[in-house]
Design an enzyme around this catalytic site. Structure first.
Site, PDB file in Angstrom:
ATOM      1  N   ASP A   1       0.812  -1.216   0.000  1.00 44.77           N
ATOM      2  CA  ASP A   1       0.000   0.000   0.000  1.00 44.77           C
ATOM      3  C   ASP A   1       0.847   1.268   0.000  1.00 44.77           C
ATOM      4  OD1 ASP A   1      -2.109  -1.720   0.234  1.00 44.77           O
ATOM      5  OD2 ASP A   1      -2.984  -0.767   1.998  1.00 44.77           O
TER       6      ASP A   1
ATOM      7  N   HIS B   1       3.687  -2.223   3.206  1.00 45.41           N
ATOM      8  CA  HIS B   1       3.661  -0.877   2.648  1.00 45.41           C
ATOM      9  C   HIS B   1       4.987  -0.571   1.945  1.00 45.41           C
ATOM     10  CE1 HIS B   1       0.518  -0.775   5.714  1.00 45.41           C
ATOM     11  NE2 HIS B   1       0.002   0.267   5.089  1.00 45.41           N
TER      12      HIS B   1
END
Length: 269
Positions: A93, A238
């Protein structure tokens, strides 16, 4: 077949060995407090799909007034794959990030792993060549809003703009409109799920969250993934939103361990 105790012991030995190599190369980072992410809230209840409109009766009179377009049926976020073997999905992400995303791509290429990148629109707008490179390497590109807002606190118009702008940009950059959407922080709302459906996307959550966004240390990220993963897991990591050096070091450590245990990676279509 290895017993559960032997399997856990093997994981720990492999992880420690990997971490030792990373520490020698300067890839280990001390744990720090805080972070720039948020833990996901509970998924909302299952929305009730709208009823299909009844067909107008045959008549010799004036044509009936057309019914307005009906919204697409809602679907709950996908939190795990329907898999009975060791098939899992890795998702990343908050990118693309000009420093960390290329390093993640190098690791994925090294181990032959295909992942799903949930990109933020304004980041993608600043890094169009990197967006194209992610797609060129065969990874799945998905929608993570334009500015990463809390979708529970903005209007439907704002949500629609956040998602539409991002999908349009990613479609233009890659030639493929995103088919998956993830709410920032996992904070879904009925409105965001409806807009997601209206734009032809499906919502994806996760089942394994090592909270790497909080930078708890490479060792802890690695341990959390290895302890929680199982058949059908969707792993959250992430590659953007801050210093992701710990995430990168953890990926380099736990991915070969999982591959050695027979796990296979997919990017859901």
């Amino acid at each position: 077949m290895l017993s559960h105790h032997q399997l856990v012991t093997r994981r720990l030995l492999l992880a420690v060995a990997g971490l030792g190599l990373l520490s020698m190369s300067g890839c280990e980072f001390p744990a720090v407090d805080g972070g720039d992410g948020a833990a996901p809230s509970a998924a909302p209840g299952t929305p009730t799909p709208p009823s299909a409109p009844a067909s107008p009766a045959t008549s010799t009179g004036p044509a009936p007034t057309p019914l307005p377009p009906q919204p697409r049926s809602l679907s709950n976020p996908l939190f795990s794959l329907a898999a009975d073997d060791r098939l899992v999905a890795l998702t990343l992400d908050d990118g693309p990030d000009p420093v960390h995303t290329p390093l993640v791509l190098d690791i994925l290429h090294k181990y032959g792993i295909r992942a799903t990148f949930f990109l933020i629109g304004e980041n993608a707008a600043r890094q169009p060549a990197l967006v194209r490179e992610i797609a060129r390497q065969g990874h799945h590109i998905a929608n993570h809003t334009w500015t990463h807002p809390d979708l529970r606190s903005v209007t439907e118009t704002q949500i629609r703009d956040e998602l539409r702008r991002t999908s349009d940009l990613l479609g233009e950059a890659t030639g493929r409109t995103p088919t998956w959407f993830r709410a920032p922080g996992g904070d879904w709302s009925d409105v965001s799920l409806q807009v997601c459906a209206d734009l032809g996307m499906r919502p994806m959550g996760w089942s394994v969250d090592p909270q790497d966004w909080s930078r708890p240390g490479t060792s802890l990220i690695t341990t959390r993934v290895l302890a929680a993963i199982g058949p059908g897991s969707i792993v959250l990591n992430h590659d953007g939103g801050g210093d992701r050096s710990q995430t990168i070091a953890a990926l380099e450590t736990y991915l070969p361990v999982l591959l050695d245990e027979g796990y296979r990676f997919t990017a859901p279509q």
